[in-house]
Design an enzyme around this catalytic site. Structure first.
Site, mmCIF file in Angstrom:
data_model
loop_
_atom_site.group_PDB
_atom_site.id
_atom_site.type_symbol
_atom_site.label_atom_id
_atom_site.label_comp_id
_atom_site.label_asym_id
_atom_site.label_seq_id
_atom_site.Cartn_x
_atom_site.Cartn_y
_atom_site.Cartn_z
ATOM 1 N N ASP A 33 24.629 23.512 -35.311
ATOM 2 C CA ASP A 33 23.895 22.514 -35.756
ATOM 3 C C ASP A 33 23.098 21.871 -34.462
ATOM 4 O O ASP A 33 23.542 22.443 -33.281
ATOM 5 C CB ASP A 33 24.519 21.134 -36.322
ATOM 6 C CG ASP A 33 25.085 21.401 -37.577
ATOM 7 O OD1 ASP A 33 24.592 22.249 -38.037
ATOM 8 O OD2 ASP A 33 26.005 20.677 -38.098
ATOM 9 N N LYS A 55 18.831 21.119 -38.339
ATOM 10 C CA LYS A 55 18.018 20.567 -39.079
ATOM 11 C C LYS A 55 17.362 19.482 -38.404
ATOM 12 O O LYS A 55 17.886 18.562 -37.868
ATOM 13 C CB LYS A 55 18.653 19.916 -40.303
ATOM 14 C CG LYS A 55 19.282 20.646 -41.298
ATOM 15 C CD LYS A 55 19.956 20.051 -42.390
ATOM 16 C CE LYS A 55 20.887 21.000 -43.415
ATOM 17 N NZ LYS A 55 22.166 20.220 -43.941
ATOM 18 N N MET A 167 23.851 7.528 -38.964
ATOM 19 C CA MET A 167 22.536 7.878 -39.499
ATOM 20 C C MET A 167 21.755 6.690 -40.273
ATOM 21 O O MET A 167 21.103 6.698 -41.076
ATOM 22 C CB MET A 167 22.590 9.056 -40.865
ATOM 23 C CG MET A 167 23.237 10.435 -40.348
ATOM 24 S SD MET A 167 23.579 11.574 -41.768
ATOM 25 C CE MET A 167 25.066 10.729 -42.474
HETATM 26 C C1 LIG Z 1 24.785 14.390 -39.916
HETATM 27 S S1 LIG Z 1 25.814 13.074 -39.259
HETATM 28 C C2 LIG Z 1 27.423 14.109 -38.736
HETATM 29 C C3 LIG Z 1 28.726 13.302 -38.169
HETATM 30 C C4 LIG Z 1 29.654 14.196 -37.658
HETATM 31 N N1 LIG Z 1 29.987 15.307 -38.627
HETATM 32 C C5 LIG Z 1 30.476 13.458 -36.956
HETATM 33 O O1 LIG Z 1 31.699 13.430 -37.455
HETATM 34 O O2 LIG Z 1 30.679 12.654 -35.898
HETATM 35 C C6 LIG Z 1 24.878 12.866 -37.977
HETATM 36 C C7 LIG Z 1 25.290 11.231 -37.392
HETATM 37 O O3 LIG Z 1 26.434 11.223 -36.534
HETATM 38 C C8 LIG Z 1 26.076 10.239 -35.508
HETATM 39 N N2 LIG Z 1 26.604 11.056 -34.329
HETATM 40 C C9 LIG Z 1 26.933 12.122 -34.044
HETATM 41 N N3 LIG Z 1 26.854 12.421 -32.862
HETATM 42 C C10 LIG Z 1 26.754 11.258 -32.118
HETATM 43 C C11 LIG Z 1 26.966 10.498 -30.683
HETATM 44 N N4 LIG Z 1 27.217 11.584 -29.836
HETATM 45 N N5 LIG Z 1 26.519 9.755 -30.659
HETATM 46 C C12 LIG Z 1 26.382 8.523 -31.591
HETATM 47 N N6 LIG Z 1 26.307 8.997 -32.834
HETATM 48 C C13 LIG Z 1 26.345 10.213 -33.245
HETATM 49 C C14 LIG Z 1 24.882 9.830 -35.891
HETATM 50 O O4 LIG Z 1 24.741 8.652 -36.546
HETATM 51 C C15 LIG Z 1 23.946 10.911 -36.385
HETATM 52 O O5 LIG Z 1 22.835 10.388 -36.902
#
Ligand SMILES: C[S@@+](CC[C@H](N)C(=O)[O-])C[C@H]1O[C@@H](n2cnc3c(N)ncnc32)[C@H](O)[C@@H]1O
Length: 250
Positions: A33, A55, A167
């Protein structure tokens, strides 16, 4: 011929699980991803194929096409790693990919990862539950999608738990409106953690009444609740490196 659905954690390569790191080092192909840190992709052997299915706005890859790519690869390679940010089964659509693969008889194994849902708060010293402050935590998406069940922010406001919103940056105004309508105080602490555990991590703290005016850019996690005012031990991405260097000194 196994497809491993692997969690890459929130960013810092030191937060990969040992199993994830081992699999990346022996993968034949890695389908990843956009949110996966380059330092993690550096673990993949140069001989392996890297496929970016991230994406991004303006270059949207449909989920059905990712599923077909994985199905095709499952009959071509021995070790296929499907690498996803955080945990593959937390808003990662990992469950859908597993279902698509299992439906065609492919072998699938999931490797859980450290989710930003918990790591982002911890990284800035916020315990998502804390004795005497918050007995529960609810992880919720702030992203609105057509045709899906709307998050009932008014009911969530009444649950009395810490809210961790993924998100949610673009929708923070409507989230605040719903939670205030549900009875939460405009003075309730909030924190927005961007790029948690990465070298450019930031945190902005404020109040629910100001949520829409706080600066925020994705990827970010929004923490809403009394715990967001706590500032305990933080996570330092460089701490392990520093500690190991010190141990190595004679
Ligand atoms: C499609 S979701 C995937 C979440 C992922 N599977 C998880 O368990 O962290 C993507 C969202 O995860 C959050 N996110 C992922 N990595 C992040 C990070 N390093 N810092 C802050 N938010 C993060 C944000 O809200 C982002 O929009």
């Amino acid at each position: 011929m196994t497809v491993f659905l692997v969690g890459a954690g929130p960013g810092d390569p030191d937060l990969l699980t040992v199993k994830a790191a081992r699999l990346l080092q022996r993968a034949d192909v890695v389908v990843h991803d956009a949110l996966v840190d380059d330092r993690i992709l550096d673990l993949v052997p140069r001989t392996a194929r890297l496929i970016d299915v991230g994406k991004r706005p303006g270059a949207r890859i449909e989920q059905a096409s990712i599923n077909s790519t994985l199905i095709d690869l499952s009959s071509q390679y021995a070790c296929i790693v499907r690498l996803k940010g955080g945990d593959p089964y937390v808003f990662g659509r990992g469950g859908e990919e597993a279902q698509a693969l299992l439906a065609v008889g492919a072998e699938v194994e999931v490797v859980p990862g450290v989710s930003s849902a918990f790591a982002a708060a911890a990284a800035v010293g916020i315990p998502v539950t804390h004795r005497g402050v918050s007995p529960a935590v609810t992880v919720v998406t702030g992203h609105r999608r057509d045709g899906e069940v709307e998050v009932d922010w008014v009911s969530l406001a009444k649950a009395g738990s810490t809210l961790v919103v993924l998100m949610g940056v673009a929708e923070r105004e409507s989230i605040a409106v719903g939670l205030l309508a549900g009875g939460l105080s405009p003075d309730l602490p909030v924190a927005i953690v961007e790029r948690a555990t990465r070298p450019d991590q930031t945190v902005v703290r404020g109040r629910l009444g100001d949520l829409s005016r706080l600066p925020a850019n994705p990827p970010a996690v929004i923490v809403i609740g009394a715990v967001a005012a706590l500032d305990t031990a933080c996570y330092l991405p460089t701490a392990l490196q520093r500690c190991c260097t010190e141990l190595a000194q004679p």
